[in-house]
Design a protein around this motif. Structure first.
Motif, PDB file in Angstrom:
ATOM      1  N   HIS A 125      -0.985   2.276  -0.438  1.00  0.00           N
ATOM      2  CA  HIS A 125      -0.466   2.458   0.929  1.00  0.00           C
ATOM      3  C   HIS A 125      -1.315   3.536   1.584  1.00  0.00           C
ATOM      4  O   HIS A 125      -0.905   4.684   1.703  1.00  0.00           O
ATOM      5  CB  HIS A 125       1.009   2.864   0.852  1.00  0.00           C
ATOM      6  N   ALA A 126      -2.518   3.129   1.980  1.00  0.00           N
ATOM      7  CA  ALA A 126      -3.527   4.092   2.397  1.00  0.00           C
ATOM      8  C   ALA A 126      -3.342   4.606   3.816  1.00  0.00           C
ATOM      9  O   ALA A 126      -3.880   5.653   4.166  1.00  0.00           O
ATOM     10  CB  ALA A 126      -4.916   3.466   2.261  1.00  0.00           C
ATOM     11  N   SER A 127      -2.603   3.874   4.636  1.00  0.00           N
ATOM     12  CA  SER A 127      -2.409   4.326   6.017  1.00  0.00           C
ATOM     13  C   SER A 127      -0.980   4.029   6.432  1.00  0.00           C
ATOM     14  O   SER A 127      -0.227   3.374   5.703  1.00  0.00           O
ATOM     15  CB  SER A 127      -3.386   3.620   6.953  1.00  0.00           C
ATOM     16  N   LEU A 128      -0.623   4.480   7.598  1.00  0.00           N
ATOM     17  CA  LEU A 128       0.750   4.297   8.086  1.00  0.00           C
ATOM     18  C   LEU A 128       1.024   2.879   8.558  1.00  0.00           C
ATOM     19  O   LEU A 128       2.141   2.571   8.954  1.00  0.00           O
ATOM     20  CB  LEU A 128       1.035   5.276   9.223  1.00  0.00           C
ATOM     21  N   THR A 129       0.005   2.037   8.524  1.00  0.00           N
ATOM     22  CA  THR A 129       0.214   0.658   8.982  1.00  0.00           C
ATOM     23  C   THR A 129      -0.223  -0.385   7.969  1.00  0.00           C
ATOM     24  O   THR A 129      -0.169  -1.582   8.249  1.00  0.00           O
ATOM     25  CB  THR A 129      -0.547   0.398  10.300  1.00  0.00           C
TER      26      THR A 129
ATOM     27  N   THR B 160       5.885   4.705   7.243  1.00  0.00           N
ATOM     28  CA  THR B 160       5.593   5.525   6.075  1.00  0.00           C
ATOM     29  C   THR B 160       6.011   4.797   4.799  1.00  0.00           C
ATOM     30  O   THR B 160       5.405   4.961   3.755  1.00  0.00           O
ATOM     31  CB  THR B 160       6.338   6.863   6.167  1.00  0.00           C
TER      32      THR B 160
ATOM     33  N   GLU C 101       3.314   5.928   2.017  1.00  0.00           N
ATOM     34  CA  GLU C 101       1.983   6.279   2.484  1.00  0.00           C
ATOM     35  C   GLU C 101       1.522   7.593   1.868  1.00  0.00           C
ATOM     36  O   GLU C 101       2.251   8.594   1.913  1.00  0.00           O
ATOM     37  CB  GLU C 101       1.962   6.367   4.018  1.00  0.00           C
TER      38      GLU C 101
ATOM     39  N   GLN D 154       4.422   2.494  13.193  1.00  0.00           N
ATOM     40  CA  GLN D 154       4.016   3.172  11.971  1.00  0.00           C
ATOM     41  C   GLN D 154       5.130   3.088  10.933  1.00  0.00           C
ATOM     42  O   GLN D 154       6.309   3.184  11.266  1.00  0.00           O
ATOM     43  CB  GLN D 154       3.677   4.638  12.260  1.00  0.00           C
TER      44      GLN D 154
ATOM     45  N   ARG E  67       0.713  -5.475   6.998  1.00  0.00           N
ATOM     46  CA  ARG E  67       0.399  -4.586   8.119  1.00  0.00           C
ATOM     47  C   ARG E  67       1.554  -4.532   9.118  1.00  0.00           C
ATOM     48  O   ARG E  67       2.122  -5.559   9.474  1.00  0.00           O
ATOM     49  CB  ARG E  67      -0.838  -5.085   8.871  1.00  0.00           C
TER      50      ARG E  67
END
Lengths: 115, 113
Positions: A71-75, A31, A52, A29, A24
């Motif tokens: 990589h489901a989200s930017l974090t 990508t 992402e 953020q 995380r």
């Protein structure tokens, strides 16, 4: 400064089970994230580049079905070691590239031991 | 393809002594060069980086590195080593942050009291 957190730091599992490691970016953020594997007293070897919203790009020789990357989200990027075996025991490190600065930050690493 | 060599696998210095860790690279274009430090069981911390400009780069913890294009080197230096500097040091080269990033094999630094 920017922080990248990996969880868990240590994990011991039985052969044949699957293990998920999270990476995380806590205050920025990313990508793009990267997953590395490090054998004892050796350098880091890039396993895959995680983007992402799209499929990861794996380095030559890395089994896609063995090391699942999401990589489901930017974090958040996750590495799942499927059907783990003792030879998968290693230190896994992730890094995240900040979208704003392009700078690369590394997680603390996750040590996997497969019995 | 780019590559990075660190000729010294293990270096031992006395506390207070000066330090130089060697790094040589092979890269087809102008490289981005980095030095990272890793304490046992930990991730990597960036010490310094070189993108362009002044070839002598200052980093954290009193470290500096000098880019010498003619020698394809980016050696890391510190004038006076502290016991807390004992760690593994990695030189890396890339087209940019993370892109085509290649790490050297690492140099383990031990510090004698």
């Amino acid at each position: 400064g920017a922080v990248v957190s990996q969880h868990p730091s240590w994990v011991i599992c039985k052969s044949g089970t699957s293990v998920k490691i999270e990476c995380r970016s806590l205050d920025f953020q990313a990508t793009t994230m990267f997953w590395y594997r490090q054998f004892p007293k050796q350098s880091l070897m890039l396993m895959a580049t995680s983007n992402e919203g799209s499929k990861a790009t794996y380095e030559q020789g890395v089994e896609k079905d063995k090391f699942l990357i999401n990589h489901a989200s930017l974090t958040l990027s996750t590495l799942t070691v499927t059907s783990a075996h003792p030879e998968d025991s290693s230190f896994y490190i992730c890094s995240a590239r900040g979208d704003t600065t392009g700078e690369l930050f590394f997680g603390e690493g996750s040590r996997l031991t497969v019995l | 393809a780019q590559s990075v060599t660190q000729p010294d696998i293990h270096i031992t210095v006395s506390e207070g002594a000066s330090l130089e860790l060697r790094c040589n690279y092979s890269y087809g274009a102008t490289p981005y060069l980095f030095w990272y430090v890793q304490s046992p069981g930990q991730g990597l911390q960036l010490l310094l980086k070189y993108f362009s400009g002044d070839t002598l780069v200052q980093g954290i913890k009193g470290f500096e590195a000098e880019f010498k294009r003619s020698q394809s080197s980016f050696n890391l230096r510190k004038p006076s080593v502290h016991w807390s500097d004992a760690a593994e040091y990695f030189c890396a080269v890339g087209a940019n942050y993370g892109q085509n990033f290649v790490f050297g094999p690492g140099t383990r630094l031990s510090v004698l009291p």
